[in-house]
Design a protein around this motif. Structure first.
Motif, PDB file in Angstrom:
ATOM      1  N   MET A   1      11.105 -10.014  -5.774  1.00 20.01           N
ATOM      2  CA  MET A   1      10.596  -9.013  -4.881  1.00 20.01           C
ATOM      3  C   MET A   1       9.621  -9.690  -3.932  1.00 20.01           C
ATOM      4  SD  MET A   1       8.419  -5.580  -5.690  1.00 20.01           S
ATOM      5  CE  MET A   1       9.655  -5.013  -6.811  1.00 20.01           C
ATOM      6  N   ASN A   2       9.674  -9.320  -2.672  1.00 22.23           N
ATOM      7  CA  ASN A   2       8.764  -9.864  -1.676  1.00 22.23           C
ATOM      8  C   ASN A   2       7.697  -8.839  -1.332  1.00 22.23           C
ATOM      9  OD1 ASN A   2      10.232 -12.221  -1.464  1.00 22.23           O
ATOM     10  ND2 ASN A   2      11.524 -11.407   0.126  1.00 22.23           N
ATOM     11  N   LEU A   3       6.452  -9.269  -1.294  1.00 21.04           N
ATOM     12  CA  LEU A   3       5.347  -8.401  -0.928  1.00 21.04           C
ATOM     13  C   LEU A   3       4.859  -8.792   0.458  1.00 21.04           C
ATOM     14  CD1 LEU A   3       3.375  -8.498  -4.290  1.00 21.04           C
ATOM     15  CD2 LEU A   3       4.951  -6.738  -3.519  1.00 21.04           C
ATOM     16  N   HIS A   4       4.730  -7.819   1.342  1.00 23.38           N
ATOM     17  CA  HIS A   4       4.296  -8.060   2.712  1.00 23.38           C
ATOM     18  C   HIS A   4       3.058  -7.247   3.027  1.00 23.38           C
ATOM     19  CE1 HIS A   4       7.927 -10.160   4.088  1.00 23.38           C
ATOM     20  NE2 HIS A   4       8.578  -9.357   3.264  1.00 23.38           N
ATOM     21  N   LEU A   5       2.240  -7.743   3.956  1.00 22.07           N
ATOM     22  CA  LEU A   5       1.123  -6.974   4.468  1.00 22.07           C
ATOM     23  C   LEU A   5       1.664  -5.978   5.477  1.00 22.07           C
ATOM     24  CD1 LEU A   5      -1.996  -6.695   4.547  1.00 22.07           C
ATOM     25  CD2 LEU A   5      -1.917  -8.135   6.570  1.00 22.07           C
ATOM     26  N   VAL A   6       1.312  -4.727   5.326  1.00 25.33           N
ATOM     27  CA  VAL A   6       1.778  -3.698   6.258  1.00 25.33           C
ATOM     28  C   VAL A   6       0.592  -2.987   6.874  1.00 25.33           C
ATOM     29  CG1 VAL A   6       4.000  -3.316   5.149  1.00 25.33           C
ATOM     30  CG2 VAL A   6       2.036  -1.969   4.421  1.00 25.33           C
ATOM     31  N   GLN A   7       0.813  -2.520   8.082  1.00 27.96           N
ATOM     32  CA  GLN A   7      -0.222  -1.791   8.797  1.00 27.96           C
ATOM     33  C   GLN A   7       0.458  -0.696   9.590  1.00 27.96           C
ATOM     34  OE1 GLN A   7      -2.751  -4.281  11.097  1.00 27.96           O
ATOM     35  NE2 GLN A   7      -3.908  -2.616  11.973  1.00 27.96           N
ATOM     36  N   GLN A   8      -0.280   0.364   9.881  1.00 31.59           N
ATOM     37  CA  GLN A   8       0.250   1.461  10.679  1.00 31.59           C
ATOM     38  C   GLN A   8       0.546   0.953  12.075  1.00 31.59           C
ATOM     39  OE1 GLN A   8      -1.074   3.347  13.408  1.00 31.59           O
ATOM     40  NE2 GLN A   8       0.448   4.935  13.276  1.00 31.59           N
ATOM     41  N   VAL A   9       1.665   1.404  12.643  1.00 30.16           N
ATOM     42  CA  VAL A   9       2.058   0.994  13.988  1.00 30.16           C
ATOM     43  C   VAL A   9       1.417   1.937  14.986  1.00 30.16           C
ATOM     44  CG1 VAL A   9       3.985   0.728  15.575  1.00 30.16           C
ATOM     45  CG2 VAL A   9       4.242   0.037  13.202  1.00 30.16           C
ATOM     46  N   ALA A  16       0.111  -4.941  16.768  1.00 32.04           N
ATOM     47  CA  ALA A  16      -0.853  -4.397  15.815  1.00 32.04           C
ATOM     48  C   ALA A  16      -1.881  -5.473  15.517  1.00 32.04           C
ATOM     49  CB  ALA A  16      -0.149  -3.962  14.547  1.00 32.04           C
ATOM     50  N   THR A  17      -3.104  -5.071  15.356  1.00 29.95           N
ATOM     51  CA  THR A  17      -4.150  -6.021  15.021  1.00 29.95           C
ATOM     52  C   THR A  17      -4.689  -5.697  13.639  1.00 29.95           C
ATOM     53  OG1 THR A  17      -5.805  -4.638  16.088  1.00 29.95           O
ATOM     54  CG2 THR A  17      -4.818  -6.379  17.419  1.00 29.95           C
ATOM     55  N   LEU A  18      -5.105  -6.716  12.970  1.00 34.51           N
ATOM     56  CA  LEU A  18      -5.643  -6.567  11.619  1.00 34.51           C
ATOM     57  C   LEU A  18      -7.101  -6.971  11.662  1.00 34.51           C
ATOM     58  CD1 LEU A  18      -5.068  -6.062   8.615  1.00 34.51           C
ATOM     59  CD2 LEU A  18      -4.532  -8.484   8.426  1.00 34.51           C
ATOM     60  N   ILE A  64       3.003  -7.256   9.118  1.00 36.76           N
ATOM     61  CA  ILE A  64       2.148  -8.164   9.862  1.00 36.76           C
ATOM     62  C   ILE A  64       2.390  -9.581   9.343  1.00 36.76           C
ATOM     63  CG2 ILE A  64      -0.239  -8.746  10.475  1.00 36.76           C
ATOM     64  CD1 ILE A  64       0.654  -5.938  11.390  1.00 36.76           C
ATOM     65  N   PRO A  65       2.857 -10.494  10.202  1.00 35.07           N
ATOM     66  CA  PRO A  65       3.064 -11.870   9.729  1.00 35.07           C
ATOM     67  C   PRO A  65       1.720 -12.535   9.398  1.00 35.07           C
ATOM     68  CG  PRO A  65       4.023 -11.532  11.924  1.00 35.07           C
ATOM     69  CD  PRO A  65       3.229 -10.319  11.581  1.00 35.07           C
ATOM     70  N   ILE A  66       1.582 -12.986   8.185  1.00 31.96           N
ATOM     71  CA  ILE A  66       0.363 -13.645   7.708  1.00 31.96           C
ATOM     72  C   ILE A  66       0.772 -14.913   6.969  1.00 31.96           C
ATOM     73  CG2 ILE A  66      -1.660 -13.433   6.191  1.00 31.96           C
ATOM     74  CD1 ILE A  66      -1.851 -11.454   8.437  1.00 31.96           C
ATOM     75  N   ASN A  68       1.188 -17.591   4.265  1.00 32.22           N
ATOM     76  CA  ASN A  68       1.354 -17.509   2.809  1.00 32.22           C
ATOM     77  C   ASN A  68       1.888 -16.156   2.336  1.00 32.22           C
ATOM     78  OD1 ASN A  68       0.438 -20.167   2.439  1.00 32.22           O
ATOM     79  ND2 ASN A  68      -1.672 -19.475   2.435  1.00 32.22           N
ATOM     80  N   LEU A  69       2.350 -15.321   3.240  1.00 32.92           N
ATOM     81  CA  LEU A  69       3.041 -14.087   2.869  1.00 32.92           C
ATOM     82  C   LEU A  69       4.448 -14.177   3.428  1.00 32.92           C
ATOM     83  CD1 LEU A  69       0.409 -11.258   3.475  1.00 32.92           C
ATOM     84  CD2 LEU A  69       1.210 -12.139   1.295  1.00 32.92           C
ATOM     85  N   PRO A  70       5.449 -13.633   2.808  1.00 31.90           N
ATOM     86  CA  PRO A  70       5.369 -12.735   1.680  1.00 31.90           C
ATOM     87  C   PRO A  70       5.076 -13.474   0.384  1.00 31.90           C
ATOM     88  CG  PRO A  70       7.678 -13.137   2.199  1.00 31.90           C
ATOM     89  CD  PRO A  70       6.850 -13.832   3.252  1.00 31.90           C
ATOM     90  N   ILE A  71       4.525 -12.729  -0.557  1.00 34.09           N
ATOM     91  CA  ILE A  71       4.286 -13.226  -1.907  1.00 34.09           C
ATOM     92  C   ILE A  71       5.576 -13.005  -2.695  1.00 34.09           C
ATOM     93  CG2 ILE A  71       2.953 -12.929  -4.030  1.00 34.09           C
ATOM     94  CD1 ILE A  71       0.722 -11.693  -2.230  1.00 34.09           C
ATOM     95  N   LYS A  72       6.109 -14.054  -3.253  1.00 41.88           N
ATOM     96  CA  LYS A  72       7.318 -13.934  -4.074  1.00 41.88           C
ATOM     97  C   LYS A  72       6.894 -13.635  -5.506  1.00 41.88           C
ATOM     98  CE  LYS A  72      10.220 -16.021  -0.983  1.00 41.88           C
ATOM     99  NZ  LYS A  72      11.285 -15.395  -0.357  1.00 41.88           N
ATOM    100  N   THR A  73       7.486 -12.625  -6.102  1.00 42.19           N
ATOM    101  CA  THR A  73       7.128 -12.240  -7.465  1.00 42.19           C
ATOM    102  C   THR A  73       8.352 -12.273  -8.365  1.00 42.19           C
ATOM    103  OG1 THR A  73       7.486  -9.899  -7.042  1.00 42.19           O
ATOM    104  CG2 THR A  73       5.268 -10.744  -6.664  1.00 42.19           C
ATOM    105  N   MET A  74       8.104 -12.418  -9.632  1.00 37.71           N
ATOM    106  CA  MET A  74       9.156 -12.362 -10.635  1.00 37.71           C
ATOM    107  C   MET A  74       8.867 -11.173 -11.540  1.00 37.71           C
ATOM    108  SD  MET A  74      11.252 -14.872 -10.098  1.00 37.71           S
ATOM    109  CE  MET A  74      12.155 -14.980 -11.610  1.00 37.71           C
TER     110      MET A  74
END
Length: 109
Positions: A1-9, A16-18, A64-66, A68-74
């Motif tokens: 599963m990939n985890l991504h940073l998300v923000q409201q558009v 979008a700015t973080l 939001i492209p950051i 070291n993301l996405p975080i890959k999980t097992m």
């Protein structure tokens, strides 16, 4: 599963700015609650993309492209050691055991 940073558009903006607004955090008990906090422009979150298909399609949220993301999980499937499984559960567990290599290779390709 990939985890991504998300923000409201922002509907009026192309980008979008973080930014860190306050040094506090929300703690929510459900993924839906987290999504609603982000959509309400009350913060950002790291969420699995599998939970965001509708919101990404409707442009309610944006990844939001950051670095070291996405975080890959097992993930692991666990159950009680001496639990007697229903026929459906046993069939599913047998299927996973017999097909695990193929399933893993498809998901990591």
């Amino acid at each position: 599963m990939n985890l991504h940073l998300v923000q409201q558009v922002k509907k009026t903006s192309e980008t979008a700015t973080l930014k860190l607004v306050n040094d506090w955090a929300f703690e929510q008990t459900t993924n839906e609650a987290v999504k609603q906090v982000v959509i309400a422009e009350m913060g950002s979150s790291i969420l699995p993309t599998t939970l965001l298909k509708h919101e990404l399609t409707d442009d309610d949220l944006k990844i939001i492209p950051i670095k070291n993301l996405p975080i890959k999980t097992m993930w692991s499937l666990i159950c009680l050691k001496n639990k007697k499984h229903s026929p459906v559960t046993k069939s599913y567990l047998d299927y996973l055991q017999e097909n695990k290599e193929r399933i893993i290779s498809e998901k990591t390709a």
